[in-house]
Write a protein that holds these residues in place. Sequence first.
Motif, PDB file in Angstrom:
ATOM      1  N   SER A   1       1.228   9.368   3.270  1.00 14.36           N
ATOM      2  CA  SER A   1      -0.032   8.829   3.764  1.00 14.36           C
ATOM      3  C   SER A   1      -1.155   9.035   2.760  1.00 14.36           C
ATOM      4  O   SER A   1      -1.010   9.740   1.756  1.00 14.36           O
ATOM      5  CB  SER A   1      -0.402   9.508   5.085  1.00 14.36           C
ATOM      6  N   THR A   2      -2.302   8.413   3.044  1.00 14.46           N
ATOM      7  CA  THR A   2      -3.479   8.603   2.197  1.00 14.46           C
ATOM      8  C   THR A   2      -3.920  10.060   2.197  1.00 14.46           C
ATOM      9  O   THR A   2      -4.333  10.605   1.162  1.00 14.46           O
ATOM     10  CB  THR A   2      -4.629   7.705   2.689  1.00 14.46           C
ATOM     11  N   GLU A   3      -3.832  10.699   3.349  1.00 14.57           N
ATOM     12  CA  GLU A   3      -4.173  12.121   3.443  1.00 14.57           C
ATOM     13  C   GLU A   3      -3.224  12.970   2.591  1.00 14.57           C
ATOM     14  O   GLU A   3      -3.650  13.932   1.944  1.00 14.57           O
ATOM     15  CB  GLU A   3      -4.110  12.571   4.904  1.00 14.57           C
TER      16      GLU A   3
ATOM     17  N   GLN B   1       2.240   1.878  -3.426  1.00 16.84           N
ATOM     18  CA  GLN B   1       1.203   2.365  -4.341  1.00 16.84           C
ATOM     19  C   GLN B   1       1.040   3.870  -4.182  1.00 16.84           C
ATOM     20  O   GLN B   1       0.939   4.605  -5.174  1.00 16.84           O
ATOM     21  CB  GLN B   1      -0.112   1.644  -4.062  1.00 16.84           C
ATOM     22  N   ARG B   2       1.008   4.314  -2.929  1.00 20.46           N
ATOM     23  CA  ARG B   2       0.905   5.760  -2.674  1.00 20.46           C
ATOM     24  C   ARG B   2       2.139   6.494  -3.178  1.00 20.46           C
ATOM     25  O   ARG B   2       2.043   7.583  -3.766  1.00 20.46           O
ATOM     26  CB  ARG B   2       0.688   6.012  -1.186  1.00 20.46           C
TER      27      ARG B   2
ATOM     28  N   ILE C   1      -1.694  11.947  -0.130  1.00 20.85           N
ATOM     29  CA  ILE C   1      -2.042  11.693  -1.530  1.00 20.85           C
ATOM     30  C   ILE C   1      -3.231  12.546  -1.950  1.00 20.85           C
ATOM     31  O   ILE C   1      -3.260  13.105  -3.052  1.00 20.85           O
ATOM     32  CB  ILE C   1      -2.344  10.199  -1.752  1.00 20.85           C
ATOM     33  N   THR C   2      -4.227  12.656  -1.067  1.00 18.95           N
ATOM     34  CA  THR C   2      -5.394  13.492  -1.383  1.00 18.95           C
ATOM     35  C   THR C   2      -4.979  14.939  -1.602  1.00 18.95           C
ATOM     36  O   THR C   2      -5.387  15.582  -2.588  1.00 18.95           O
ATOM     37  CB  THR C   2      -6.426  13.411  -0.247  1.00 18.95           C
TER      38      THR C   2
ATOM     39  N   ALA D   1       0.821  -1.210   0.000  1.00 19.78           N
ATOM     40  CA  ALA D   1       0.000   0.000   0.000  1.00 19.78           C
ATOM     41  C   ALA D   1       0.858   1.264   0.000  1.00 19.78           C
ATOM     42  O   ALA D   1       0.561   2.230  -0.725  1.00 19.78           O
ATOM     43  CB  ALA D   1      -0.939  -0.004   1.210  1.00 19.78           C
TER      44      ALA D   1
END
Length: 291
Positions: free
Chosen positions: A128-130, A10-11, A132-133, A7
């Motif tokens: 982090s996912t944040e 991927q990010r 990436i956003t 994961a």
Amino acid sequence: MEILQLAFMQRALLAAVLVGITAPAVGIYLVQRRQALMGDGIGHVAMTGVGLGFLMNSNPVWMATLVAVAGAVAMELIRAYGKTRGDLALALLFYGGMAGGVLLINLSPTGSNANLSSYLFGSLSTVSTEDITAIALLAAFVVLVTVGLRKQLFAVSQDEEFARVTGLPVRALNLLIAVTAAVTVTVAMRVVGLLLVSALMVVPVAAAQQLSRSFRTTFVLAVATGVTVTLAGTVTSYYQDVPPGATIVLYAIGVFVALTLLATPLARRRARAAEAAAPGTTGAENCDVKV
């Protein structure tokens, strides 16, 4: 592939693609304006935003964006209106931004030198996912501006006086370039780091210029080079456990050197062909032109 099943990779790869697109897309205008080191200065200022983000327990990417935009606007105003003391004001802004970031991040209860290093030189495992956003939204803004307003931005970057005569809002466009550059710095800081982001904004453009003098072709080649080196550097960083930012920049410099070596003999061959094809031209006349 194993790397695509993780994961965090991927990010990291998604962030690398976005950085590879946005950095050269802005860098081509900075190169045209002879402001190749502007990204480096904005990176120094953005450090204060990173420190504020940790101190206020908010996302450092968004806080760095706000501070970097403010710093970029200040830099552009100093460039436009600063006289003999303009360089001194810029130096104070750059060094103050870096010093402020170091101080604030160490005052934060959650900050540390390890956090600082990941923003200075990039870090794959901490995207982090944040993040990436935030990076995706900021990258969309950069692409919208650099592609949608390419004719106006190119005109201002080439000749401000001519652009002003044609009725373009030169001051507003100059500020927009500065703001877009600031946003790009914060987009790229998680992958290549604040200290190396300027290289990714400039080197792919310089490499593309070895093969093309057309703005459109240079733009496409620079973005393609940026995406290629960021992906290659990210993958190499994972398998060889080396810093991603430094690896990406070295790949970009390698591409520049390779294209320079390729373009030099081609340029000489084209020049000789053009001279030979010119009607009514003698060898002596060719020598005089070269001199």
